[in-house]
Design an enzyme around this catalytic site. Structure first.
Site, mmCIF file in Angstrom:
data_model
loop_
_atom_site.group_PDB
_atom_site.id
_atom_site.type_symbol
_atom_site.label_atom_id
_atom_site.label_comp_id
_atom_site.label_asym_id
_atom_site.label_seq_id
_atom_site.Cartn_x
_atom_site.Cartn_y
_atom_site.Cartn_z
ATOM 1 N N GLY A 1 0.775 -1.239 0.000
ATOM 2 C CA GLY A 1 0.000 0.000 0.000
ATOM 3 C C GLY A 1 0.804 1.284 0.000
ATOM 4 O O GLY A 1 0.313 2.323 0.436
ATOM 5 N N SER A 2 2.038 1.251 -0.549
ATOM 6 C CA SER A 2 2.822 2.490 -0.507
ATOM 7 C C SER A 2 2.259 3.546 -1.468
ATOM 8 O O SER A 2 2.354 4.741 -1.184
ATOM 9 C CB SER A 2 4.297 2.212 -0.788
ATOM 10 O OG SER A 2 4.508 1.847 -2.121
ATOM 11 N N LEU B 1 -3.987 -7.185 -8.286
ATOM 12 C CA LEU B 1 -3.550 -8.067 -9.373
ATOM 13 C C LEU B 1 -4.677 -8.763 -10.124
ATOM 14 O O LEU B 1 -4.464 -9.290 -11.209
ATOM 15 C CB LEU B 1 -2.588 -9.135 -8.821
ATOM 16 C CG LEU B 1 -1.301 -8.587 -8.198
ATOM 17 C CD1 LEU B 1 -0.448 -9.722 -7.654
ATOM 18 C CD2 LEU B 1 -0.505 -7.769 -9.204
ATOM 19 N N LEU C 1 -8.081 -9.318 -12.364
ATOM 20 C CA LEU C 1 -8.754 -8.611 -13.456
ATOM 21 C C LEU C 1 -10.089 -8.057 -12.923
ATOM 22 O O LEU C 1 -10.810 -8.763 -12.224
ATOM 23 C CB LEU C 1 -9.011 -9.589 -14.605
ATOM 24 C CG LEU C 1 -9.451 -8.968 -15.930
ATOM 25 C CD1 LEU C 1 -8.339 -8.099 -16.520
ATOM 26 C CD2 LEU C 1 -9.852 -10.052 -16.919
ATOM 27 N N ILE C 2 -10.361 -6.807 -13.248
ATOM 28 C CA ILE C 2 -11.601 -6.186 -12.779
ATOM 29 C C ILE C 2 -12.763 -6.700 -13.637
ATOM 30 O O ILE C 2 -12.699 -6.642 -14.864
ATOM 31 C CB ILE C 2 -11.501 -4.637 -12.893
ATOM 32 C CG1 ILE C 2 -10.362 -4.105 -11.999
ATOM 33 C CG2 ILE C 2 -12.819 -3.971 -12.551
ATOM 34 C CD1 ILE C 2 -10.564 -4.288 -10.512
ATOM 35 N N ASN D 1 -5.228 2.801 -12.930
ATOM 36 C CA ASN D 1 -4.228 1.844 -12.446
ATOM 37 C C ASN D 1 -2.827 2.454 -12.573
ATOM 38 O O ASN D 1 -2.569 3.250 -13.470
ATOM 39 C CB ASN D 1 -4.295 0.565 -13.292
ATOM 40 C CG ASN D 1 -3.298 -0.486 -12.841
ATOM 41 O OD1 ASN D 1 -3.149 -0.761 -11.644
ATOM 42 N ND2 ASN D 1 -2.595 -1.077 -13.795
ATOM 43 N N HIS E 1 1.171 1.272 -13.082
ATOM 44 C CA HIS E 1 1.954 0.114 -13.506
ATOM 45 C C HIS E 1 3.439 0.505 -13.536
ATOM 46 O O HIS E 1 3.791 1.553 -14.100
ATOM 47 C CB HIS E 1 1.491 -0.330 -14.897
ATOM 48 C CG HIS E 1 2.168 -1.570 -15.373
ATOM 49 N ND1 HIS E 1 1.821 -2.821 -14.907
ATOM 50 C CD2 HIS E 1 3.179 -1.757 -16.253
ATOM 51 C CE1 HIS E 1 2.597 -3.721 -15.487
ATOM 52 N NE2 HIS E 1 3.429 -3.102 -16.309
ATOM 53 N N ASP F 1 -3.693 -4.027 -18.103
ATOM 54 C CA ASP F 1 -2.699 -3.016 -18.501
ATOM 55 C C ASP F 1 -2.898 -2.464 -19.910
ATOM 56 O O ASP F 1 -1.924 -2.168 -20.609
ATOM 57 C CB ASP F 1 -1.271 -3.606 -18.378
ATOM 58 C CG ASP F 1 -0.968 -4.097 -16.974
ATOM 59 O OD1 ASP F 1 -1.465 -3.489 -16.019
ATOM 60 O OD2 ASP F 1 -0.227 -5.089 -16.847
ATOM 61 N N GLU G 1 6.707 6.447 -8.944
ATOM 62 C CA GLU G 1 5.282 6.123 -8.758
ATOM 63 C C GLU G 1 4.662 7.015 -7.682
ATOM 64 O O GLU G 1 3.566 7.549 -7.857
ATOM 65 C CB GLU G 1 5.119 4.662 -8.325
ATOM 66 C CG GLU G 1 5.497 3.659 -9.398
ATOM 67 C CD GLU G 1 5.141 2.240 -8.973
ATOM 68 O OE1 GLU G 1 4.014 2.004 -8.528
ATOM 69 O OE2 GLU G 1 6.019 1.356 -9.089
HETATM 70 C C1 GRF Z 1 3.378 -0.836 -7.542
HETATM 71 O O1 GRF Z 1 4.639 -1.063 -8.121
HETATM 72 C C2 GRF Z 1 2.353 -0.574 -8.602
HETATM 73 O O2 GRF Z 1 2.850 0.084 -9.723
HETATM 74 C C3 GRF Z 1 1.909 -1.969 -8.989
HETATM 75 O O3 GRF Z 1 1.902 -2.687 -7.780
HETATM 76 C C4 GRF Z 1 2.841 -2.108 -6.875
HETATM 77 C C5 GRF Z 1 2.095 -1.795 -5.620
HETATM 78 O O4 GRF Z 1 2.959 -1.346 -4.605
HETATM 79 N N1 GRF Z 1 0.644 -1.977 -9.674
HETATM 80 P P1 GRF Z 1 2.352 -0.688 -3.307
HETATM 81 O O5 GRF Z 1 1.421 -1.719 -2.657
HETATM 82 O O6 GRF Z 1 1.623 0.541 -3.705
HETATM 83 O O7 GRF Z 1 3.519 -0.397 -2.422
#
Ligand code: GRF
Length: 211
Positions: free
Chosen positions: A17-18, A95, A97-98, A112, A114, A155, A184
């Site tokens: 959840g960062s 992870l 699929l919605i 999303n 990525h 994606d 990110e």
């Molecule tokens: C991130 O690298 C994001 O791009 C991908 O999953 C990872 C999630 O990391 N979809 P976090 O849980 O937000 O730390």
């Protein structure tokens, strides 16, 4: 002056959840005009739920396995988001699929993040360290981050923002993942902010940023 209405955000996440935290950090001081209504995961008790709990945000474990029919699963998720009056759905490390009824209900309102430059290194199986290992293995010199709207495929939706990260000769998957993650954490809140300010528009399926 009238205060702007806060957009209501639902976050789908399954891991640490960062990225969710990075968005929350910008919501708390009012830099993003939004509130997080709930966090949803297909895992029973992922670390991201602890972050949500620390902020008094409700969490929901929703898994396909809890439903015998796919349409009941999709219907439950749509109903759950509607019960919170959600304006924006964020996938931040989710992870699965919605289901398409959910994509349809929140088309161009589900985003999303990525950790690579789509359309390369995307699709089922391209996640976590495996993805960064594949990037290094391929020999590309540039990778990066893609933030995009979600459609029915992994994606594949319209790209909102991309930023590059150099692949260094001595990079390991871990060192590369670390630098990509820093980007990110900067760009995800930036996109969420722009969305909440109604500055992201769609023209012929392409994203246009309002200046
Ligand atoms: C991130 O690298 C994001 O791009 C991908 O999953 C990872 C999630 O990391 N979809 P976090 O849980 O937000 O730390």
């Amino acid at each position: 002056m009238e205060a702007a209405t806060l957009k209501k955000i639902a976050v789908f996440a399954s891991g640490r959840g960062s990225n969710f935290s990075a968005v929350l950090e910008q919501i708390k001081p009012g830099n993003i005009a939004a509130e997080v209504a709930c966090v949803i995961s297909d895992h029973v008790r992922p670390p991201v739920f602890d972050i949500a709990a620390d902020h008094g945000i409700p969490t929901h474990w929703v898994s396909r396995k809890q439903f015998s029919a796919a349409e009941d699963y999709a219907g439950f998720l749509v109903g759950l988001l509607e019960s919170y009056d959600v304006d924006l759905v964020l996938l931040a490390g989710y992870l699965k699929l919605i289901p398409s009824p959910l994509v349809k209900r929140y088309r161009y309102a589900m985003i999303n993040i990525h950790p690579a430059l789509l359309p390369n290194f995307g699709g089922k199986g391209f996640y976590g360290m495996k993805l960064h290992e594949a990037v290094i293995e391929s020999g590309v010199k540039i990778t990066g981050v893609t933030v995009h709207f979600v459609d029915e495929h992994y994606d594949k939706g319209s790209v909102i923002l991309q930023e590059t990260v150099k692949v260094l000769e001595d990079d390991t998957a871990e060192s590369l993942a670390h630098r990509v993650l820093q980007v990110e954490h900067r760009v995800f809140p930036q996109v969420v902010k722009a969305f909440c300010e109604d500055k992201i528009h769609i023209s012929n399926g392409k994203v246009i940023w309002e200046k």
